[in-house]
Design a protein around this motif. Structure first.
Motif, PDB file in Angstrom:
ATOM      1  N   PRO A 174      10.205   3.677   0.111  1.00  0.00           N
ATOM      2  CA  PRO A 174       9.645   4.934   0.617  1.00  0.00           C
ATOM      3  C   PRO A 174       8.355   4.664   1.377  1.00  0.00           C
ATOM      4  O   PRO A 174       7.858   3.533   1.430  1.00  0.00           O
ATOM      5  N   ARG A 175       7.800   5.690   1.991  1.00  0.00           N
ATOM      6  CA  ARG A 175       6.569   5.536   2.769  1.00  0.00           C
ATOM      7  C   ARG A 175       5.444   5.012   1.868  1.00  0.00           C
ATOM      8  O   ARG A 175       5.201   5.566   0.778  1.00  0.00           O
ATOM      9  N   ILE A 176       4.763   3.973   2.322  1.00  0.00           N
ATOM     10  CA  ILE A 176       3.622   3.412   1.608  1.00  0.00           C
ATOM     11  C   ILE A 176       2.446   3.327   2.576  1.00  0.00           C
ATOM     12  O   ILE A 176       2.447   2.497   3.481  1.00  0.00           O
ATOM     13  N   PRO A 177       1.437   4.198   2.429  1.00  0.00           N
ATOM     14  CA  PRO A 177       0.250   4.095   3.283  1.00  0.00           C
ATOM     15  C   PRO A 177      -0.595   2.879   2.891  1.00  0.00           C
ATOM     16  O   PRO A 177      -0.790   2.597   1.706  1.00  0.00           O
ATOM     17  N   VAL A 178      -1.091   2.164   3.893  1.00  0.00           N
ATOM     18  CA  VAL A 178      -1.974   1.018   3.690  1.00  0.00           C
ATOM     19  C   VAL A 178      -3.284   1.308   4.414  1.00  0.00           C
ATOM     20  O   VAL A 178      -3.291   1.538   5.626  1.00  0.00           O
ATOM     21  N   ILE A 179      -4.387   1.301   3.675  1.00  0.00           N
ATOM     22  CA  ILE A 179      -5.691   1.617   4.252  1.00  0.00           C
ATOM     23  C   ILE A 179      -6.342   0.336   4.745  1.00  0.00           C
ATOM     24  O   ILE A 179      -6.448  -0.651   4.007  1.00  0.00           O
ATOM     25  N   LEU A 211       5.949  -4.113   5.481  1.00  0.00           N
ATOM     26  CA  LEU A 211       6.722  -3.233   4.607  1.00  0.00           C
ATOM     27  C   LEU A 211       7.767  -2.486   5.434  1.00  0.00           C
ATOM     28  O   LEU A 211       7.534  -2.155   6.598  1.00  0.00           O
ATOM     29  N   SER A 212       8.897  -2.206   4.821  1.00  0.00           N
ATOM     30  CA  SER A 212       9.959  -1.537   5.571  1.00  0.00           C
ATOM     31  C   SER A 212       9.565  -0.133   6.003  1.00  0.00           C
ATOM     32  O   SER A 212      10.077   0.384   6.994  1.00  0.00           O
ATOM     33  N   ASN A 213       8.635   0.494   5.269  1.00  0.00           N
ATOM     34  CA  ASN A 213       8.217   1.850   5.626  1.00  0.00           C
ATOM     35  C   ASN A 213       6.717   2.000   5.405  1.00  0.00           C
ATOM     36  O   ASN A 213       6.258   2.979   4.842  1.00  0.00           O
ATOM     37  N   GLY A 214       5.966   0.992   5.849  1.00  0.00           N
ATOM     38  CA  GLY A 214       4.522   1.060   5.706  1.00  0.00           C
ATOM     39  C   GLY A 214       3.881   1.775   6.877  1.00  0.00           C
ATOM     40  O   GLY A 214       4.415   1.814   7.986  1.00  0.00           O
ATOM     41  N   SER A 215       2.724   2.354   6.646  1.00  0.00           N
ATOM     42  CA  SER A 215       1.951   2.991   7.711  1.00  0.00           C
ATOM     43  C   SER A 215       0.477   2.732   7.445  1.00  0.00           C
ATOM     44  O   SER A 215       0.058   2.597   6.299  1.00  0.00           O
ATOM     45  N   THR A 216      -0.306   2.675   8.507  1.00  0.00           N
ATOM     46  CA  THR A 216      -1.712   2.301   8.401  1.00  0.00           C
ATOM     47  C   THR A 216      -2.613   3.519   8.524  1.00  0.00           C
ATOM     48  O   THR A 216      -2.398   4.382   9.372  1.00  0.00           O
TER      49      THR A 216
END
Length: 515
Positions: A446-451, A471-476
């Motif tokens: 699932p979506r995993i935000p990365v700061i 990550l397959s569904n990472g976002s920054t």
């Protein structure tokens, strides 16, 4: 195809968005790249919102007891308000991963805060404060809606804090390693460090025996799965900071169906090998000090005048010849350098850090010593960190390369290059692990935000961005501020994370929050 804006463009767009707001908002304005709006997929796609549900409530099988007063005594002034209560317990977990031949057990300390029914586990770096203390402090920095929805649970990693200890480095070697000159680059001097490291490694291997290989990121990820089962929840909702983010990444790879709402606050770069990672961290620490210096000068009345870098450089050189009095053990140049690095990790401490450096120039090392000695106080934290970090990397720097590596890194990073070069040296006598840490792979998540924090002295922003891309569904989420970790320090980042955790509203991809 929409043009992707850079960080400067993100700031400009942030100002435009703020100016064009239709009305008041409870959250700071957020800039984003491209045309994606919060809650939608990537531009031009029909990606669904893949955010796991929160429920059900925990069916906790752990025996908790109140530890509010004891916890408050461990926290710095200005901690959680009087209505925040804490409870503590221990988790008994296998020294070996699930399915392996059992080789004994170890106890992990847990702390809980918040009134919600859904567990939210937080995992800290192996360095710095233990996970339970980190969780207690985080409880004072997160919005009330998070504390109402979740029960925040901090875990002291294996061998750290109040978990079963991994005290194995003799005091003499511990002092020698921690106080060692970070600018040393000649063979004869570094031979002394190598001898201390060799003795420390031998003592740890004898003391820990077969447990020595059980302190690493992979086993910590297995501990999280044991914790999830004992909490009686189908998914693990969690926050990882720094190296703790790597634990969650390994957990997600090994248990993708159990991944809940996860946030990585600064993540190590999975695309670089250990030596390149440490070199990048040294460069990031140097840049962060320059930001600190600029901030000090621009604030007016900077105790370090108009040239903080030059003043610190000269102070380190003087202290190499003569240690500074502290009221306790003298402060060596190596400790002084590490103290400044510790101080850079928290932006709120920067004024105090500047004053402490100025006091050291006047011959008083006590204020600077507090930065590093408080973090080293109590149990053998060097042994805990060293064993875990060495078990996490396959790299072993040959002793004959120590001097050349140290000289190169000190030349390229005059303040902190030697600190990170010596982290390589610390693993030179430790056995290589049987297998390397796994990469994130192509596991669907699932979506995993990365700061990513713009000026992080320990976890470079580019590394966090690469971790999100892996990550397959990472976002920054890019925080344009300074320090180690943005959650609880940036109102904008904290608001985005709160919306994600509580309401399932993912941050826009490549969001940018102001400093």
């Amino acid at each position: 195809m929409p043009r992707v804006i850079g960080r400067v463009g993100a700031i400009l767009l942030l100002l435009v968005l703020t100016a064009c707001s239709a009305g008041p908002s409870d959250r700071p304005a957020v800039a984003y790249r491209g045309e994606e709006q919060p809650g939608t997929g990537s531009p031009g796609t029909s990606e669904p919102r893949t955010v796991p549900p929160l429920g059900p409530s925990s069916r906790d099988a752990l025996d908790w007891s109140d530890c509010t007063e004891a916890t408050r005594r461990e926290l710095p002034p200005g901690g959680p308000s009087g209505d925040v209560r804490f409870s503590c317990t221990h988790l008994l977990t296998s020294l070996d991963p699930p399915g392996a031949v059992r080789g004994g057990t170890t106890r992990l300390a847990l702390l809980a805060a918040g009134s919600g029914d859904v567990p939210l586990v937080v995992v800290n770096d192996v360095r710095g404060e233990p996970g339970t203390v980190f969780a207690a402090r985080l409880a004072s920095e997160l919005p009330e809606e998070v504390l109402r929805e979740f029960r925040i649970i901090g875990m002291d990693r294996r061998g750290t804090g109040d978990s079963d200890p991994a005290n194995c480095v003799p005091e003499r070697e511990r002092e020698d390693i921690l106080r060692f000159d970070t600018r040393a680059s000649d063979d004869s001097t570094l031979d002394e460090l190598l001898e201390s490291v060799r003795t420390a490694s031998q003592k740890c291997l004898l003391e820990l025996e077969r447990r020595a290989q059980a302190y690493d990121t992979r086993h910590t990820a297995d501990d999280l799965e044991e914790l999830r089962l004992r909490l009686g929840v189908p998914r693990l909702h969690a926050i990882g900071r720094g190296e703790g983010s790597r634990v969650l990444s390994v957990y997600a790879r090994d248990h993708p169906d159990a991944v809940g709402r996860m946030v990585l606050d600064g993540a190590p770069d999975p695309t670089l090998r250990t030596q390149a990672q440490l070199k990048r961290r040294a460069e990031s620490a140097e840049r962060t000090f320059d930001v600190f210096a600029e901030d000090c000068v621009n604030s007016g009345g900077c105790p370090l005048g108009d040239s903080p870098r030059e003043r610190l450089d000269a102070l380190i050189e003087r202290t190499r010849e003569r240690s500074l009095p502290t009221g306790g053990a003298p402060l060596t140049s190596g400790e002084l350098t590490r103290a400044v690095l510790h101080g850079l990790g928290d932006r709120q401490n920067w004024p105090r850090l500047g004053e402490a450096i100025a006091a050291a120039e006047n011959g008083e090392g006590g204020p600077l010593a507090e930065f590093v000695r408080n973090s080293e106080a109590g149990a053998d934290r060097l042994g805990q960190r060293m064993v875990t970090r060495c078990n996490d990397t396959m790299l072993r720097l040959p002793p004959e390369r120590a001097a050349d590596t140290a000289e190169e890194w000190v030349n390229s990073g005059p303040l902190f290059g030697g600190v990170f070069a010596q982290r390589l040296i610390r693993c030179s006598a430790w056995p290589r692990p049987q297998q390397a840490l796994p990469s994130p792979g192509n596991v669907q998540l699932p979506r995993i935000p990365v700061i990513a924090t713009e000026n992080d002295p320990l976890t470079p922003a580019t590394g966090s961005e690469n971790a999100a891309a892996a990550l397959s569904n990472g976002s920054t989420v890019n925080w344009l501020g300074s320090g180690h970790g943005a959650l609880g320090r940036s109102e904008c980042v904290t608001g985005l994370v709160s919306d994600f955790l509580v309401s399932g509203e993912p941050p826009p991809r490549d969001a940018a929050c102001p400093a």
